[in-house]
Design a protein around this motif. Structure first.
Motif, PDB file in Angstrom:
ATOM      1  N   GLN A 208       0.825  -0.765  -0.261  1.00 26.10           N
ATOM      2  CA  GLN A 208      -0.249  -0.379  -0.454  1.00 26.10           C
ATOM      3  C   GLN A 208       0.968   0.961   0.210  1.00 26.10           C
ATOM      4  O   GLN A 208       1.970   1.461   1.120  1.00 26.10           O
ATOM      5  CB  GLN A 208      -0.803  -0.186   1.059  1.00 26.10           C
ATOM      6  CG  GLN A 208      -1.889   1.322   1.116  1.00 26.10           C
ATOM      7  CD  GLN A 208      -2.927   0.980   2.606  1.00 26.10           C
ATOM      8  OE1 GLN A 208      -2.440   0.174   3.435  1.00 26.10           O
ATOM      9  NE2 GLN A 208      -3.635   1.760   2.008  1.00 26.10           N
ATOM     10  N   ASN A 209       0.462   2.065  -0.479  1.00 21.68           N
ATOM     11  CA  ASN A 209       1.754   3.198  -1.184  1.00 21.68           C
ATOM     12  C   ASN A 209       0.848   4.240  -0.400  1.00 21.68           C
ATOM     13  O   ASN A 209      -0.463   4.469   0.280  1.00 21.68           O
ATOM     14  CB  ASN A 209       1.189   3.444  -2.901  1.00 21.68           C
ATOM     15  CG  ASN A 209       0.144   3.365  -3.165  1.00 21.68           C
ATOM     16  OD1 ASN A 209      -1.247   4.021  -2.772  1.00 21.68           O
ATOM     17  ND2 ASN A 209       0.612   4.071  -4.575  1.00 21.68           N
ATOM     18  N   ASP A 210       1.382   5.462  -0.015  1.00 17.15           N
ATOM     19  CA  ASP A 210       0.820   6.617   0.627  1.00 17.15           C
ATOM     20  C   ASP A 210      -0.062   7.331   0.174  1.00 17.15           C
ATOM     21  O   ASP A 210      -1.182   7.772   1.141  1.00 17.15           O
ATOM     22  CB  ASP A 210       2.451   7.915   0.626  1.00 17.15           C
ATOM     23  CG  ASP A 210       3.924   7.702   1.172  1.00 17.15           C
ATOM     24  OD1 ASP A 210       3.413   6.128   1.609  1.00 17.15           O
ATOM     25  OD2 ASP A 210       4.858   8.038   0.420  1.00 17.15           O
ATOM     26  N   LYS A 211      -0.827   6.833  -1.128  1.00 17.50           N
ATOM     27  CA  LYS A 211      -2.153   7.106  -1.356  1.00 17.50           C
ATOM     28  C   LYS A 211      -3.146   6.348  -1.459  1.00 17.50           C
ATOM     29  O   LYS A 211      -3.992   6.970  -1.288  1.00 17.50           O
ATOM     30  CB  LYS A 211      -1.843   7.479  -2.673  1.00 17.50           C
ATOM     31  CG  LYS A 211      -0.941   8.796  -3.239  1.00 17.50           C
ATOM     32  CD  LYS A 211      -0.833   8.655  -4.723  1.00 17.50           C
ATOM     33  CE  LYS A 211      -0.536  10.337  -5.287  1.00 17.50           C
ATOM     34  NZ  LYS A 211      -0.404  10.685  -6.927  1.00 17.50           N
TER      35      LYS A 211
END
Length: 587
Positions: free
Chosen positions: A186-189
């Motif tokens: 999961q990325n920062d967004k």
């Protein structure tokens, strides 16, 4: 832990069936015999008693019940052993009273294991499809056979951002659960996507063969070259070793482990017959990994590249292994070669040539220190090595070897390192009010000396070997003739526990002594007149013990009466002591 759960598992599982998974058992005179997997042995020295549920090795004295064997050979703690054996026989373990979240954690752990199984099936299926042709060609180019590909369960993750994510959803999983399992990222967004894409997949298994993580090698252009699962509730990379579940059975026979770096190196070693090989997992070797290996072998052969980084890793790793009292050798690859390339190009002959010239681990450390380190750093290394040993008794083994390897006077080195000389054979009174040492290892009962200990070992053997006599011995106050604390503690367990359920109550030392006595019964069992004579001898000793106990009580009462000036009590004590003396003369 509830003893009822332990006994329930024992009632449903046969120690013979468990041990047979690891060694060949042969029936001999009402028991089973095999070569002991816990020390270098070819002849059958281990006895397995299925009726009483214990094993005993006449060579190394390894002994215990089914839990001891399973935990030792698999490198597990007792809780893990109980959980796995209970699951095998379908017994539900109740929650530990002080851990109300145990059931929740167990369910969560099982969910993560199930998700890894589902992911593993997905990766393996991809390798067999057209999308996996690029990975199959890569493996073919690297010289991997279909047999070893299947043995290690290799797979492929396509260049798809949501392939695994969608597959897991089809199994009822959520993307968030995939992130928790380390299978998705999961990325920062907040966007969730497949962690492994366009990679050859290497399933990572725990010691029992369950898939708990994955490693992935990029097939096309891209970085990083290797990507591993992050730590999760079921996986910590510093605890596990790649291929250990496949190598452990060979290790227990050869008593050797070949430890290397890289997935492909481990797979190649197995393909070329070195099935006692395993590898570290994307990190430097850890003490926990060494301890796990030490449960299977007595020597570790470290295989590293021959460059500067390889030398540095070999120095650190060999030190860590030696600190655990395990022997090791350092096998360095020729310049520009790794294990896989050497085996593929020159076969086992090329690898054996490196093995034959491999120095002993301690000698490698000494040579490397002398060649590359300043004198002050050499001495700091040597002193810290002695202080960091897992067992202080190993200092006697290592100290003269380190001194000799560094060209030092042993006496000077011993003094500078702050290590005292051999203990003098004089008794020293311990300082008053000295606190007991926490978790001090107990000396095995069979190794303890002193007349009281020898007598107690002799006396306790009788009720252990002939438990039908325990009630009669208890009525005669058998405990009065036992002079040591360990013997009285063991006797209390014997009289308060049913014969078939005592094993789970014994500590390691008691269990070893108990099993040794039961095993000796097979060699010489008393019956008829011999048994009667032994029983009468024990009864005579009990009578003597009771008299000595009475004398001690009377002398103490006499002392108190004299101090208080109670003349009548003094006279009564003297008369009682005189009566006991006359009884002794008559007998």
């Amino acid at each position: 832990m509830d003893r009822s759960a332990v006994e329930a598992v024992k009632a449903r599982i046969s120690i013979v069936d468990v041990i047979r998974r690891y060694v060949d058992l042969k029936p001999v005179s009402g028991r089973f015999m095999c070569a002991c997997p816990f020390h270098q042995e070819t002849k059958p020295s281990m006895s397995v008693n299925d009726d009483e549920g214990f094993f005993y090795c006449f060579g190394c004295q390894a002994s215990g019940d089914v839990f001891d064997f399973y935990s030792r050979i698999n490198g597990l703690d007792f809780r893990e052993t109980l959980e796995q054996l209970a699951a095998e026989v379908g017994i539900e373990l109740g929650n530990v009273p002080h851990d109300p979240h145990a059931a929740e954690r167990k369910a969560r752990k099982q969910m993560l294991l199930d998700m890894h199984n589902e992911s593993n099936a997905y990766f393996q299926r991809n390798l067999g499809m057209a999308a996996g042709d690029i990975a199959k060609q890569y493996l073919l180019k690297r010289g991997m056979t279909q047999e070893v590909i299947e043995k290690f369960g290799l797979g492929y993750s396509p260049e798809d951002w949501h392939g695994l994510d969608n597959h897991l959803k089809s199994k009822g999983r959520t993307s968030e659960q995939g992130v928790e399992a380390g299978l998705l990222s999961q990325n920062d967004k907040g966007n969730i996507y497949d962690r492994f894409r366009a990679r050859l997949i290497f399933p990572i298994q725990d010691i029992t063969g369950r898939v708990i993580a994955f490693g992935g090698r990029i097939i096309t252009d891209g970085e990083p070259k290797y990507l591993n699962s992050s730590d999760t509730p079921i996986y910590k990379k510093g605890d596990h070793l790649y291929g250990l579940s496949l190598a452990r059975s060979t290790m227990t026979r050869t008593k050797r482990a070949i430890l290397t770096e890289g997935y492909m190196d481990v797979i190649s070693l197995h393909q070329f017959g070195y099935t006692d090989s395993c590898g570290v997992l994307g990190t430097a070797l850890t003490p926990d990994q060494v301890k796990r290996l030490a449960g299977f072998c007595s020597r570790v052969d470290l295989v590293f590249d021959g460059d500067g980084a390889g030398h540095k890793a070999a120095l650190k790793s060999s030190r860590m292994i030696l600190l655990q009292g395990v022997a090791c050798r350092v096998v360095l690859m020729p310049d520009g070669e790794d294990v896989d390339s050497l085996l593929q190009e020159k076969g086992t002959e090329g690898f054996e040539a490196c093995m034959k010239t491999a120095p002993d681990g301690l000698q490698f450390c000494m040579d490397t220190l002398i060649a590359d380190f300043a004198p002050r750093d050499i001495m700091a290394w040597a002193k810290s090595f002695l202080s960091d040993l897992s067992d202080p008794s190993l200092r006697a083994f290592y100290l003269p070897r380190i001194a000799g390897g560094l060209g030092l006077s042993e006496a000077d080195f011993r003094r500078d390192a702050g290590v005292s000389g051999p203990p003098r054979k004089t008794y020293q009174q311990p300082p008053p009010q000295q606190a007991p040492q926490a978790q001090q290892p107990l000396m095995p009962i069979s190794m303890q000396t002193g007349k009281e200990n020898l007598d107690d070992r002799y006396f306790l053997k009788f009720p252990i070997q002939y438990p039908d006599y325990i009630p009669a011995l208890a009525e005669r106050s058998f405990g009065h003739i036992l002079g040591t604390e360990w013997a009285r503690a063991l006797w209390d367990k014997l009289i308060n526990t049913q014969h078939g359920q005592i094993m789970s109550l014994l500590n390691e030392q008691e269990k070893s002594y108990y099993i040794k006595c039961r095993e000796e019964l097979r060699e010489e069992i008393l019956s008829g007149q011999q048994l009667l004579e032994e029983w009468e001898h024990i009864c005579d000793k009990i009578t003597d013990g009771q008299k000595k106990h009475s004398v001690r009580q009377l002398k103490e009462a006499l002392k108190q009466a004299q101090l208080s000036g109670d003349r009548q009590q003094v006279d009564e004590c003297f008369r009682a002591l005189e009566s006991l003396r006359r009884d002794d003369e008559q007998h």
